[in-house]
Design a protein around this motif. Structure first.
Motif, PDB file in Angstrom:
ATOM      1  N   CYS A  86       0.837  -1.216   0.000  1.00  0.00           N
ATOM      2  CA  CYS A  86       0.000   0.000   0.000  1.00  0.00           C
ATOM      3  C   CYS A  86       0.863   1.254   0.000  1.00  0.00           C
ATOM      4  O   CYS A  86       0.558   2.223  -0.722  1.00  0.00           O
ATOM      5  CB  CYS A  86      -0.921  -0.017   1.219  1.00  0.00           C
TER       6      CYS A  86
ATOM      7  N   ARG B  27      -9.018   4.366  -0.745  1.00  0.00           N
ATOM      8  CA  ARG B  27      -9.684   3.089  -0.469  1.00  0.00           C
ATOM      9  C   ARG B  27      -9.582   2.149  -1.668  1.00  0.00           C
ATOM     10  O   ARG B  27      -9.406   0.935  -1.506  1.00  0.00           O
ATOM     11  CB  ARG B  27     -11.142   3.323  -0.102  1.00  0.00           C
ATOM     12  N   SER B  28      -9.712   2.706  -2.848  1.00  0.00           N
ATOM     13  CA  SER B  28      -9.575   1.870  -4.043  1.00  0.00           C
ATOM     14  C   SER B  28      -8.172   1.294  -4.145  1.00  0.00           C
ATOM     15  O   SER B  28      -7.981   0.119  -4.479  1.00  0.00           O
ATOM     16  CB  SER B  28      -9.905   2.704  -5.281  1.00  0.00           C
TER      17      SER B  28
ATOM     18  N   VAL C  97      -5.975   0.732  -1.645  1.00  0.00           N
ATOM     19  CA  VAL C  97      -5.768  -0.284  -0.612  1.00  0.00           C
ATOM     20  C   VAL C  97      -6.501  -1.563  -0.976  1.00  0.00           C
ATOM     21  O   VAL C  97      -5.972  -2.673  -0.808  1.00  0.00           O
ATOM     22  CB  VAL C  97      -6.235   0.250   0.757  1.00  0.00           C
ATOM     23  N   LYS C  98      -7.709  -1.429  -1.509  1.00  0.00           N
ATOM     24  CA  LYS C  98      -8.480  -2.626  -1.878  1.00  0.00           C
ATOM     25  C   LYS C  98      -7.779  -3.404  -2.977  1.00  0.00           C
ATOM     26  O   LYS C  98      -7.755  -4.641  -2.968  1.00  0.00           O
ATOM     27  CB  LYS C  98      -9.879  -2.211  -2.335  1.00  0.00           C
ATOM     28  N   LYS C  99      -7.204  -2.704  -3.947  1.00  0.00           N
ATOM     29  CA  LYS C  99      -6.486  -3.392  -5.019  1.00  0.00           C
ATOM     30  C   LYS C  99      -5.306  -4.188  -4.466  1.00  0.00           C
ATOM     31  O   LYS C  99      -5.063  -5.316  -4.890  1.00  0.00           O
ATOM     32  CB  LYS C  99      -5.997  -2.379  -6.057  1.00  0.00           C
TER      33      LYS C  99
ATOM     34  N   PHE D 171      -4.940  -5.360  -1.380  1.00  0.00           N
ATOM     35  CA  PHE D 171      -5.449  -6.486  -0.598  1.00  0.00           C
ATOM     36  C   PHE D 171      -5.965  -7.597  -1.506  1.00  0.00           C
ATOM     37  O   PHE D 171      -5.668  -8.787  -1.295  1.00  0.00           O
ATOM     38  CB  PHE D 171      -6.571  -6.023   0.346  1.00  0.00           C
ATOM     39  N   ASP D 172      -6.735  -7.227  -2.539  1.00  0.00           N
ATOM     40  CA  ASP D 172      -7.299  -8.233  -3.446  1.00  0.00           C
ATOM     41  C   ASP D 172      -6.199  -8.970  -4.195  1.00  0.00           C
ATOM     42  O   ASP D 172      -6.261 -10.200  -4.367  1.00  0.00           O
ATOM     43  CB  ASP D 172      -8.253  -7.575  -4.441  1.00  0.00           C
TER      44      ASP D 172
ATOM     45  N   GLN E 117      -4.420 -11.439  -1.919  1.00  0.00           N
ATOM     46  CA  GLN E 117      -5.283 -12.587  -1.635  1.00  0.00           C
ATOM     47  C   GLN E 117      -5.401 -13.510  -2.848  1.00  0.00           C
ATOM     48  O   GLN E 117      -5.368 -14.737  -2.712  1.00  0.00           O
ATOM     49  CB  GLN E 117      -6.671 -12.107  -1.208  1.00  0.00           C
TER      50      GLN E 117
ATOM     51  N   ASN F 216     -10.516  -6.350   7.041  1.00  0.00           N
ATOM     52  CA  ASN F 216     -11.330  -5.133   6.953  1.00  0.00           C
ATOM     53  C   ASN F 216     -10.829  -4.064   7.914  1.00  0.00           C
ATOM     54  O   ASN F 216     -10.728  -2.879   7.559  1.00  0.00           O
ATOM     55  CB  ASN F 216     -12.792  -5.469   7.249  1.00  0.00           C
TER      56      ASN F 216
ATOM     57  N   SER G 290      -7.557  -2.730   6.639  1.00  0.00           N
ATOM     58  CA  SER G 290      -7.788  -1.845   5.491  1.00  0.00           C
ATOM     59  C   SER G 290      -8.206  -0.455   5.950  1.00  0.00           C
ATOM     60  O   SER G 290      -7.685   0.560   5.462  1.00  0.00           O
ATOM     61  CB  SER G 290      -8.853  -2.460   4.583  1.00  0.00           C
ATOM     62  N   ASP G 291      -9.140  -0.363   6.887  1.00  0.00           N
ATOM     63  CA  ASP G 291      -9.554   0.939   7.409  1.00  0.00           C
ATOM     64  C   ASP G 291      -8.394   1.662   8.076  1.00  0.00           C
ATOM     65  O   ASP G 291      -8.251   2.886   7.941  1.00  0.00           O
ATOM     66  CB  ASP G 291     -10.697   0.749   8.416  1.00  0.00           C
TER      67      ASP G 291
END
Length: 718
Positions: A626, A642-643, A645-647, A649-650, A653, A669, A672-673
């Motif tokens: 990140c 947020r987008s 960080v989500k990328k 994490f995804d 995974q 979750n 991520s926050d």
């Protein structure tokens, strides 16, 4: 298919519940043994032992005939001593070898004698330099002066004498005698000087040709021992076994044991009561860990250490404490709980300390107050120590243990009408000594055992987190950009670790050190490159470029081991990229191959791993991805953050990099926050300060220019 049983067994033994059961069984069995066996340094009775003086006449209470192991063993020893050592027959191969060695030696001497290019002094020096044969200076002169015929006769006589000697049986202890017999075996036709030369040649080559046979000797000894019949001994009722003042011999002690006169007979209650106590304690631990399933003791090393420490403290307590007045209050029982608290957590230390205190004081004359003394001092010490993040915490714990012990002593020892001030002062002083000893031992143990287990303690982590640590200084000087990156990642991972309940300090320190390998080649990493200068990767093939980047992991491991960093910190270096790809170089390689992906070896672009195996190293991987992406993309809003960080994490995974960790969806979750919050505060927009144009005259006003206006004004003036 053949691996399935092994994997199932491995999974079974790695299960935390099974590990706790094994720990419980080990501690229960050994604790029970410590309670039923007489270990006390000062027992409650006076047993008769071998070598002591009998305090009274002891008679046989009844007639008895028994097999005496003492007398039987003495007879076997006599039979054993009657067996002479057995040697093997003379080995002709040894004689042949020694004859060959002598021929080689004499051949070498002959070559020295025939050397036409060496001086006499050189020849003499060469003869004296022989390793297996030693000649004096006058003897070397005699050898050089010999005629060829005389030298040949000396050689033949030396071979004959050696053969004659080696034909006889020579044992190791007969070598000296065999060598001494050489002069008498030489023919009388030779002069004294020749005799000396022959003896010099022959004696070093005489060795033992009959070796000692340990197997045959042992077999004969065993046969002799087995041939001895058991010796029986009979005593009549009323016969004197030992008289008052007589030294107790092993035979007398054996007789007393046969009559059960050495120590009082043990009833079933002596075994039932400890068993009941151990069962209660075991049940308490089982029910506790059922209600509190989370425990950091999830490996065999930790389990064995806890069980071993528990038993060692218990055995020492049962050995030192019983039937003494001051020693119970000096024994540093709290050191066990403090050590477990530092190595694992305070909760496990509290529970096991309570169990140890109850078991160790069982059966003592003052069981209740000693139990409270051990339990409360341990609990107070553990609560004061906490994680043991400062040396001062250990000092405070020592003071807390001392004051708690004093309070218990005053509560149970201060009775009206029989006040013993000296005795009370001695016990109070013992309580403070106990506290100091417990804290000191815990400080020593936590350092030693953390090295043994490969774990880290709070003291070690705090020392590693200091900016003046040599490794941190090395990274700051060589790779300042990577150093700043590590600080940013450490902040991200630390906040997330605190949010999900992971080890915060370990996560931060691991993040600080995860990229120390970049300091070995800092110019190959973008954060250390100067803007405007060429990128060294532009001159490298994608494969070499990828290998250079990947090498920062192995370089980091090497630097860590060279500086003796704990294995737990090295895990962060190994796992922070897992088995991911260097995607930029991989994409370059595909582009250079004209899109023919099958021509590119993907494994050349993959980090060696392993994948993260703990929540802490997984958080580091997430934070590292990140932070790097945020630094590259510079998101302008929380939505973009947020987008981003989500990328990350995804992607991790999908690549299976988090499969070996215990991170839950809730943990991801929350992490991520936490990342979004920390990144938002790190990459918030800054105010662009206007430039000030000084007036050209006192009457002209000061003009404030924006950066664009100042740029236009400068270009216009040019």
């Amino acid at each position: 298919m053949s691996l399935l049983p092994y994997q199932g067994l491995k999974h079974f033994f790695s299960n935390r519940v099974v590990s706790r059961i094994i720990l419980l069984l080990l501690a229960a069995v050994l604790s029970y043994a410590a309670l039923i066996f007489p270990l006390a340094l000062r027992p409650s009775y006076l047993p008769i032992t071998v070598g002591n003086v009998a305090p009274q006449d002891i008679q046989a209470p009844s007639s008895l005939t028994y097999i005496s192991e003492i007398q039987t063993e003495a007879a076997r020893k006599d039979a054993e001593r009657s067996i002479a050592p057995i040697y093997l027959p003379a080995d002709p191969a040894i004689a042949r070898q020694k004859m060959d060695d002598l021929r080689k030696t004499m051949g070498y001497i002959t070559s020295i004698r025939m050397d036409q290019y060496a001086t006499r002094e050189q020849k003499s020096a060469d003869l004296q330099a022989l390793k297996n044969v030693k000649f004096e200076a006058n003897e070397t002169s005699s050898i050089l002066d010999l005629s060829d015929e005389r030298w040949d006769s000396i050689q033949q006589e030396a071979l004959r004498v050696l053969e004659e000697v080696m034909r006889t049986t020579i044992r190791t202890d007969q070598i000296y005698e065999a060598r001494q017999s050489v002069p008498s075996r030489i023919s009388l036709a030779f002069s004294p000087a020749s005799n000396t030369i022959i003896s010099r040649l022959v004696e070093p080559h005489i060795e033992a040709n009959s070796q000692f046979s340990e197997d045959r000797t042992r077999a004969s000894v065993e046969q002799a021992r087995n041939a001895v019949q058991p010796v029986s001994r009979s005593l009549l009722s009323g016969e004197i076994i030992v008289r008052r003042g007589q030294i107790v011999t092993p035979l007398i002690f054996e007789t007393l044991e046969k009559f059960d006169l050495v120590k009082p007979k043990s009833g079933y209650t002596n075994y039932l009561a400890p068993a009941a106590l151990i069962a209660i304690i075991a049940a308490f631990i089982v029910f506790y860990f059922i209600r509190r399933p989370i425990s950091p003791i999830n490996n065999w090393q930790g389990l064995l250490l806890v069980a071993g420490l528990f038993i060692i403290f218990l055995v020492l307590a049962r050995f030192i404490v019983p039937n003494r007045t001051v020693f119970p209050y000096l024994f540093p029982m709290a050191a066990f709980g403090l050590t477990i608290s530092c190595l694992f957590n305070f909760e496990v230390g509290l529970i096991l300390s309570l169990a140890l205190s109850i078991v160790a004081s069982f059966g003592l004359s003052s069981t209740f107050d000693i139990t409270l003394y051990y339990a409360l001092t341990s609990i107070i010490g553990i609560l004061i120590l906490g994680k043991g993040m400062r040396i001062s915490n250990f000092l405070y714990a020592a003071a807390g243990i001392g004051m708690t012990g004093c309070a218990i002593i005053i509560a149970y020892r201060l009775s009206p009408g029989s006040l013993d001030l000296i005795g009370l002062a001695t016990l109070l002083g013992s309580a403070f000594i106990n506290g100091l000893a417990s804290a000191s031992l815990a400080l020593l143990f936590q350092y030693f055992f953390s090295q043994l287990l490969g774990t880290t303690t709070a003291l070690q982590l705090l020392d590693l987190s200091r900016p003046d640590h040599p490794v941190m200084q090395f990274m700051l000087r060589n790779a300042p950009g990577s150093y700043q990156h590590s600080l940013q990642v450490a902040n991200l991972a630390e906040q997330a670790a605190e949010a999900i309940g992971a080890d915060v300090l370990l996560t931060r320190v691991g993040a600080l050190y995860h990229d120390i390998g970049k300091a070995a080649n800092p110019q190959f990493f973008i954060e250390n490159q100067v803007t405007g200068k060429s990128n060294p990767h532009d001159d490298l093939t994608p494969e070499v470029s990828s290998a250079t980047i990947i090498r920062h992991v192995s370089d980091g491991i090497q630097i860590a081991r060279k500086n003796h960093l704990p294995p737990r910190i090295i895990d962060f270096i190994k796992e922070h990229h897992g088995t991911l790809l260097t995607r930029y170089q991989y994409a370059r390689a595909i582009q250079e191959s004209a899109g023919q992906i099958e021509q590119v070896n993907i494994e050349q672009f993959r980090y060696p791993g392993p994948r993260p195996c703990s929540r802490e190293t997984a958080l580091l991987m997430l934070a590292d991805g990140c932070e790097a992406r945020a630094r590259a993309e510079l998101p302008r809003s929380e939505v973009e953050l947020r987008s981003l960080v989500k990328k990350v994490f995804d992607y991790l995974q999908q690549e299976g990099q988090l499969d070996q960790t215990s991170l839950t969806l809730r943990d991801l979750n929350v992490a991520s926050d936490s990342f979004v919050s920390t990144l938002r505060n790190s990459y918030h927009p800054r105010i662009i300060y206007p430039e000030i144009k000084p007036p050209s005259s006192p009457t002209e006003p000061i003009i404030f220019l924006t950066p664009q206006e100042k740029f236009d004004l400068d270009n216009k003036s040019k």
